[in-house]
Design a protein around this motif. Sequence first.
Motif, PDB file in Angstrom:
ATOM      1  N   HIS A  77      -6.332   1.051   3.599  1.00 52.66           N
ATOM      2  CA  HIS A  77      -5.438   1.974   4.307  1.00 52.66           C
ATOM      3  C   HIS A  77      -5.429   3.336   3.601  1.00 52.66           C
ATOM      4  N   THR A  78      -5.367   3.317   2.280  1.00 50.45           N
ATOM      5  CA  THR A  78      -5.367   4.558   1.494  1.00 50.45           C
ATOM      6  C   THR A  78      -6.672   5.323   1.714  1.00 50.45           C
ATOM      7  N   VAL A  79      -7.792   4.612   1.710  1.00 54.76           N
ATOM      8  CA  VAL A  79      -9.104   5.231   1.936  1.00 54.76           C
ATOM      9  C   VAL A  79      -9.154   5.856   3.335  1.00 54.76           C
ATOM     10  N   GLU A  80      -8.615   5.149   4.329  1.00 57.60           N
ATOM     11  CA  GLU A  80      -8.608   5.660   5.708  1.00 57.60           C
ATOM     12  C   GLU A  80      -7.840   6.979   5.828  1.00 57.60           C
ATOM     13  N   GLN A  81      -6.834   7.167   4.975  1.00 55.35           N
ATOM     14  CA  GLN A  81      -6.011   8.379   5.024  1.00 55.35           C
ATOM     15  C   GLN A  81      -6.662   9.578   4.326  1.00 55.35           C
ATOM     16  N   MET A  82      -7.714   9.342   3.582  1.00 59.24           N
ATOM     17  CA  MET A  82      -8.360  10.422   2.826  1.00 59.24           C
ATOM     18  C   MET A  82      -9.030  11.423   3.770  1.00 59.24           C
ATOM     19  N   PRO A  83      -9.150  12.677   3.318  1.00 63.30           N
ATOM     20  CA  PRO A  83      -9.950  13.646   4.087  1.00 63.30           C
ATOM     21  C   PRO A  83     -11.361  13.078   4.295  1.00 63.30           C
ATOM     22  N   ALA A  84     -11.996  13.453   5.395  1.00 62.78           N
ATOM     23  CA  ALA A  84     -13.272  12.844   5.805  1.00 62.78           C
ATOM     24  C   ALA A  84     -14.331  12.846   4.699  1.00 62.78           C
ATOM     25  N   GLN A  85     -14.511  13.987   4.032  1.00 68.52           N
ATOM     26  CA  GLN A  85     -15.577  14.039   3.026  1.00 68.52           C
ATOM     27  C   GLN A  85     -15.252  13.146   1.825  1.00 68.52           C
ATOM     28  N   ARG A  86     -14.005  13.143   1.403  1.00 70.97           N
ATOM     29  CA  ARG A  86     -13.608  12.302   0.269  1.00 70.97           C
ATOM     30  C   ARG A  86     -13.821  10.833   0.605  1.00 70.97           C
ATOM     31  N   LYS A  87     -13.420  10.447   1.819  1.00 72.09           N
ATOM     32  CA  LYS A  87     -13.594   9.064   2.279  1.00 72.09           C
ATOM     33  C   LYS A  87     -15.076   8.690   2.283  1.00 72.09           C
ATOM     34  N   ARG A  88     -15.907   9.578   2.834  1.00 73.38           N
ATOM     35  CA  ARG A  88     -17.358   9.317   2.916  1.00 73.38           C
ATOM     36  C   ARG A  88     -17.951   9.128   1.522  1.00 73.38           C
ATOM     37  N   ILE A  89     -17.597  10.024   0.600  1.00 71.48           N
ATOM     38  CA  ILE A  89     -18.122   9.955  -0.760  1.00 71.48           C
ATOM     39  C   ILE A  89     -17.657   8.669  -1.449  1.00 71.48           C
ATOM     40  N   LEU A 132      -1.122   2.299  -5.641  1.00 69.57           N
ATOM     41  CA  LEU A 132      -0.896   1.039  -6.362  1.00 69.57           C
ATOM     42  C   LEU A 132       0.408   1.078  -7.153  1.00 69.57           C
ATOM     43  N   LYS A 133       0.708   2.240  -7.715  1.00 67.81           N
ATOM     44  CA  LYS A 133       1.951   2.383  -8.466  1.00 67.81           C
ATOM     45  C   LYS A 133       3.139   2.114  -7.532  1.00 67.81           C
ATOM     46  N   HIS A 134       3.100   2.685  -6.330  1.00 66.83           N
ATOM     47  CA  HIS A 134       4.155   2.459  -5.335  1.00 66.83           C
ATOM     48  C   HIS A 134       4.151   1.001  -4.895  1.00 66.83           C
ATOM     49  N   PHE A 135       2.953   0.476  -4.681  1.00 64.31           N
ATOM     50  CA  PHE A 135       2.786  -0.905  -4.217  1.00 64.31           C
ATOM     51  C   PHE A 135       3.441  -1.880  -5.191  1.00 64.31           C
ATOM     52  N   TYR A 136       3.249  -1.668  -6.478  1.00 65.22           N
ATOM     53  CA  TYR A 136       3.802  -2.583  -7.469  1.00 65.22           C
ATOM     54  C   TYR A 136       5.274  -2.311  -7.770  1.00 65.22           C
ATOM     55  N   LEU A 137       5.771  -1.147  -7.379  1.00 66.45           N
ATOM     56  CA  LEU A 137       7.194  -0.871  -7.553  1.00 66.45           C
ATOM     57  C   LEU A 137       8.024  -1.650  -6.523  1.00 66.45           C
ATOM     58  N   PHE A 138       7.405  -1.935  -5.364  1.00 68.42           N
ATOM     59  CA  PHE A 138       8.166  -2.583  -4.286  1.00 68.42           C
ATOM     60  C   PHE A 138       7.848  -4.052  -4.135  1.00 68.42           C
ATOM     61  N   GLY A 142      -3.318 -14.450  -1.200  1.00 66.51           N
ATOM     62  CA  GLY A 142      -2.624 -13.602  -0.238  1.00 66.51           C
ATOM     63  C   GLY A 142      -2.369 -12.210  -0.789  1.00 66.51           C
ATOM     64  N   LEU A 143      -1.954 -12.144  -2.052  1.00 64.31           N
ATOM     65  CA  LEU A 143      -1.674 -10.857  -2.677  1.00 64.31           C
ATOM     66  C   LEU A 143      -2.948 -10.020  -2.775  1.00 64.31           C
ATOM     67  N   GLY A 144      -4.054 -10.667  -3.119  1.00 63.32           N
ATOM     68  CA  GLY A 144      -5.340  -9.966  -3.193  1.00 63.32           C
ATOM     69  C   GLY A 144      -5.729  -9.359  -1.854  1.00 63.32           C
ATOM     70  N   ASP A 145      -5.467 -10.111  -0.772  1.00 64.60           N
ATOM     71  CA  ASP A 145      -5.773  -9.618   0.573  1.00 64.60           C
ATOM     72  C   ASP A 145      -4.909  -8.414   0.918  1.00 64.60           C
ATOM     73  N   VAL A 146      -3.625  -8.499   0.574  1.00 70.07           N
ATOM     74  CA  VAL A 146      -2.692  -7.398   0.841  1.00 70.07           C
ATOM     75  C   VAL A 146      -3.136  -6.165   0.063  1.00 70.07           C
ATOM     76  N   TYR A 147      -3.496  -6.395  -1.196  1.00 68.58           N
ATOM     77  CA  TYR A 147      -3.959  -5.341  -2.100  1.00 68.58           C
ATOM     78  C   TYR A 147      -5.197  -4.643  -1.517  1.00 68.58           C
ATOM     79  N   LYS A 148      -6.154  -5.440  -1.042  1.00 69.21           N
ATOM     80  CA  LYS A 148      -7.369  -4.877  -0.434  1.00 69.21           C
ATOM     81  C   LYS A 148      -7.042  -4.066   0.817  1.00 69.21           C
ATOM     82  N   ARG A 149      -6.127  -4.595   1.629  1.00 68.89           N
ATOM     83  CA  ARG A 149      -5.726  -3.873   2.850  1.00 68.89           C
ATOM     84  C   ARG A 149      -5.050  -2.549   2.502  1.00 68.89           C
TER      85      ARG A 149
END
Length: 72
Positions: free
Chosen positions: A14-26, A66-72, A3-10
């Motif tokens: 989500h982080t990738v989706e928030q990236m500027p278009a070119q950064r995400k594409r690359i 990930l740093k934020h993710f593991y803090l919470f 379950g944690l692995g799935d959350v981690y992947k999601r």
Amino acid sequence: SRGLGDVYKRQIQHTVEQMPAQRKRIYEMSRKEGKNNDEIAQLLAINKRTVENHLTQALADIRKMLKHFYLF
């Protein structure tokens, strides 16, 4: 612990989706399509250094999340 692995992947997705278009594409060309930096630079008609900079920033974005993710 699966379950944690799935959350981690999601969270990464989500982080990738928030990236500027070119950064995400690359990032996706590198990680999902397995292309190297030279190939990405040629396909997008940009400098290899630009590809490297985008990947460095993409990984920094993910590390920061990930740093934020593991803090919470």
